[in-house]
Write an enzyme that holds these catalytic residues in place. Structure first.
Site, mmCIF file in Angstrom:
data_model
loop_
_atom_site.group_PDB
_atom_site.id
_atom_site.type_symbol
_atom_site.label_atom_id
_atom_site.label_comp_id
_atom_site.label_asym_id
_atom_site.label_seq_id
_atom_site.Cartn_x
_atom_site.Cartn_y
_atom_site.Cartn_z
ATOM 1 N N LYS A 1 32.325 40.886 30.926
ATOM 2 C CA LYS A 1 30.977 40.294 30.896
ATOM 3 C C LYS A 1 30.129 40.904 29.785
ATOM 4 C CE LYS A 1 31.029 37.787 35.033
ATOM 5 N NZ LYS A 1 30.745 37.662 36.449
ATOM 6 N N ARG B 1 37.554 40.911 40.370
ATOM 7 C CA ARG B 1 37.956 39.664 39.707
ATOM 8 C C ARG B 1 38.086 39.967 38.218
ATOM 9 N NH1 ARG B 1 35.497 35.554 36.919
ATOM 10 N NH2 ARG B 1 36.187 33.427 37.370
#
Ligand code: HH2
Length: 279
Positions: free
Chosen positions: A218, A253
């Site tokens: 991210k 994840r």
């Protein structure tokens, strides 16, 4: 899906993108054969769960019609099911897509809107009897990075997730089927919100539900590493997974399954040695 003990590593959920525009894979896995090859690779690398998504939720991305999502996902799920009994999660906000994916062999509905996208979402989750991931997001994908604001990001995310878990249970979803996810990067300022949220993960774990953490590749990792592009964020992604493990999350994840599995195995072995060796 909770972790049996503090020395058990979180499960690893590998990301399989069946989208043409996901930020980290750049659509490399759009063709069904390529997505299947990616799924096979992640299984071989040690993934415990595969998370299949056909609609990108990256900031500014456009919605995908349910029929398109279903056409991308169902053949892929069937193909994986034909050769593996790995747990399959479907990343969708649409009840109709979740229903089709579950019928094809998925068992987890991962909903970044925490079952708020459609009026039928809560009842559908209850009816399907599947596990559900309820994720926090401020705003909606298209606009969520426009000036996100919190007075206390950890408390607000925690209270939102507790309220959504209550709503799901009131609709008939069994408590034992609910996962929570703080939604790293979803309506959060890159460093001002994501870092305190990562530091406060324990408060979300303390709600008593298994927590899924999605920090892999991210943008806050890019911001902390001189603007590294998504495929050069493996080290930072592993640091985030370890921080999650320390805080007690049940699953991470991730894109980089092999590297994460190895890092968590080392982390768990060290924890184990610390738990069993004399002081
Ligand atoms: N992040 C993305 C998508 N789905 N689901 C959960 N539960 N938690 C997350 O943090 C999460 C998620 C990011 O989405 P996208 O832009 O599609 O990129 P990618 O799927 O490559 O991570």
């Amino acid at each position: 899906m909770s972790r049996p003990s503090e020395t058990t590593p979180p499960r690893v959920m590998g990301i399989v993108n069946a989208t043409p525009d996901s930020f980290s894979d750049g659509g490399r896995f759009l063709a069904p054969e390529a997505a299947l090859a990616q799924a096979r690779r992640l299984i071989a690398e040690g993934a415990d769960i595969l998370d299949l998504g056909a609609e990108s939720t990256r900031p500014g991305s456009d919605p995908v019609p349910a029929d398109v999502e279903i056409a991308r996902l169902v053949p892929l799920i069937e193909a994986i099911r034909a050769e593996s009994d790995i747990v399959i999660s479907v990343d969708t906000m649409k009840p109709r897509v979740a229903r089709a994916a579950l019928a094809a062999g998925a068992t987890i509905w991962n909903d970044v809107t925490a079952l708020r996208h459609e009026a039928a979402s809560l009842e559908t989750a209850a009816e399907l009897g599947c596990e559900v991931v309820l994720m926090h997001m401020q705003g909606e994908p298209r606009t969520m990075q426009h000036e996100p604001h919190y007075d206390d990001v950890v408390a607000e995310v925690r209270d939102f997730l507790a309220a959504r878990a209550e709503a799901a249970m009131a609709a008939g979803v069994a408590r034992g089927r609910i996962w929570l996810d703080p939604g790293v990067g979803f309506g959060k300022h890159m460093l001002r919100h994501n870092l305190p949220l990562m530091a406060g993960l324990g408060q979300i774990v303390a709600l008593g539900f298994p927590v899924l953490l999605g920090a892999s590749r991210k943008s806050f990792i890019g911001a902390l590493s001189g603007g590294a592009p998504p495929d050069r964020r493996v080290g930072g992604s592993i640091a985030a997974a370890i921080a999650g493990a320390e805080a007690g999350v049940a699953a991470v994840r991730v894109h980089d399954v092999a590297e994460t599995v190895q890092a968590l195995a080392v982390w768990a072995a060290i924890r184990q040695a610390g738990a069993t060796s004399p002081a």
